[in-house]
Design an enzyme around this catalytic site. Structure first.
Site, short mmCIF file in Angstrom:
data_model
loop_
_atom_site.label_atom_id
_atom_site.label_comp_id
_atom_site.label_asym_id
_atom_site.label_seq_id
_atom_site.Cartn_x
_atom_site.Cartn_y
_atom_site.Cartn_z
N SER A 184 0.87 -1.26 -0.03
CA SER A 184 -0.01 0.07 -0.09
C SER A 184 0.87 1.24 0.04
O SER A 184 0.55 2.15 -0.63
CB SER A 184 -0.85 -0.04 1.19
OG SER A 184 -1.79 -1.06 1.34
N HIS A 242 1.33 4.64 4.52
CA HIS A 242 0.53 5.18 3.56
C HIS A 242 1.04 6.66 3.34
O HIS A 242 1.02 7.25 2.19
CB HIS A 242 -1.11 5.03 4.13
CG HIS A 242 -1.50 3.85 3.99
ND1 HIS A 242 -2.89 3.48 3.96
CD2 HIS A 242 -1.09 2.58 3.40
CE1 HIS A 242 -3.20 2.37 3.84
NE2 HIS A 242 -1.94 1.58 3.71
#
Length: 289
Positions: A184, A242
């Protein structure tokens, strides 16, 4: 994690990123040199293929046709997707202590540098893997068309390490240690650089295709959600990874491309001179992308 260990991890991350861009520059140089030769070889192969009798249901030919129908970006990320699938399949086959040590990102682990990269190829559930690979596949064509495959791979790998380092920093600062996995962070960098470069592009959620929004608004919403996740202590995602990936992608498209990739010419010239002296043959560096 002590400050000295963190400094060593940061240094290793920087060295890895620098090496990634160096290899990418050399790779592009060698690719450009061999492009003309490959073009004529492909013409000859196509001509010979037409002379051969065609077989119905030729699986190899169908696979080649499918591969040739892909964009350059899709071909580029295909290897990344395969690597992620192989690591996912390794979890039930490889001894668990090995997978936990090298394929999860955890500042409390005895292995700290190698997992910063390997953990970004690791997923614990089929849904997590499928969702990440779908987003990567979706943005691959735009990202690779902007950067070229060599620069894209250098950015992707550097973003993977940068996102893991961001996770390390946050976990160490808050004392909330624990393993993290997933691509991610690196994918957030890809998404962020595309959305920053093309802010007016229209995006949609796969399950809600009737609702569209601009890339700029999508990026703002994602960054806001991950920032809220950090402040509120959400543990479902690694929000620090992230955010680290997203900030790396934004930074690279605004500043990093100019600072790093456009200044690679001296390094490529050095490589060219080394090849020439070692009998690599004449020819100069190719054009910039």
């Amino acid at each position: 994690m002590t400050s000295s260990v963190m400094s060593q991890v940061a240094l290793t991350s920087g060295q890895f990123s620098g090496s990634s861009f160096g290899v990418a520059a050399i790779w592009q140089y060698e690719s450009l040199k061999s492009r003309v030769q490959s073009y004529f070889e492909e013409l000859q192969a196509d001509w010979l293929e037409k002379l051969r009798p065609q077989k119905r249901g030729d699986v190899r030919k169908e696979i080649n046709q499918w591969w040739n129908s892909l964009t350059e970006g899709q071909k580029t990320v295909a290897g990344i997707i395969v690597a992620n699938v192989l690591v996912f399949c390794a979890w039930p086959l490889v001894p668990l202590p090995i997978m936990l040590r090298y394929f999860t990102s955890n500042p409390a682990s005895s292995a700290q540098c190698v997992p910063m990269l390997l953990s970004t190829f690791s997923h614990m559930s089929p849904f997590h893997l499928a969702a990440n690979m779908y987003v990567l596949w979706s943005f691959s064509s735009s990202a690779v068309s902007m950067l070229g495959r060599e620069q894209f791979l250098a950015v992707y790998l550097s973003a993977a390490v940068a996102s893991s380092f961001s996770s390390y920093l946050w976990k160490t600062a808050t004392g909330r240690y624990g393993p993290s996995v997933g691509a991610s962070g690196a994918i957030m960098a890809v998404l962020a650089l595309v959305c920053t470069k093309m802010p007016e592009a229209k995006l949609a959620i796969i399950f809600l295709p009737m609702f569209t929004f601009t890339a700029a608004n999508a990026l703002k919403a994602i960054v806001a959600m991950d920032t809220a996740g950090l402040l509120l202590g959400w543990r479902f995602f690694d929000h620090a990874a992230h955010l680290g990936g997203a900030l790396f992608g934004i930074w690279y498209i605004l500043f990093g491309h100019e600072l790093i990739w456009k200044n690679r010419e001296p390094f490529v010239k050095l490589w060219h001179d080394l090849r020439t002296r070692s009998g690599g043959g004449p020819g100069g560096p190719g054009g910039a992308v």
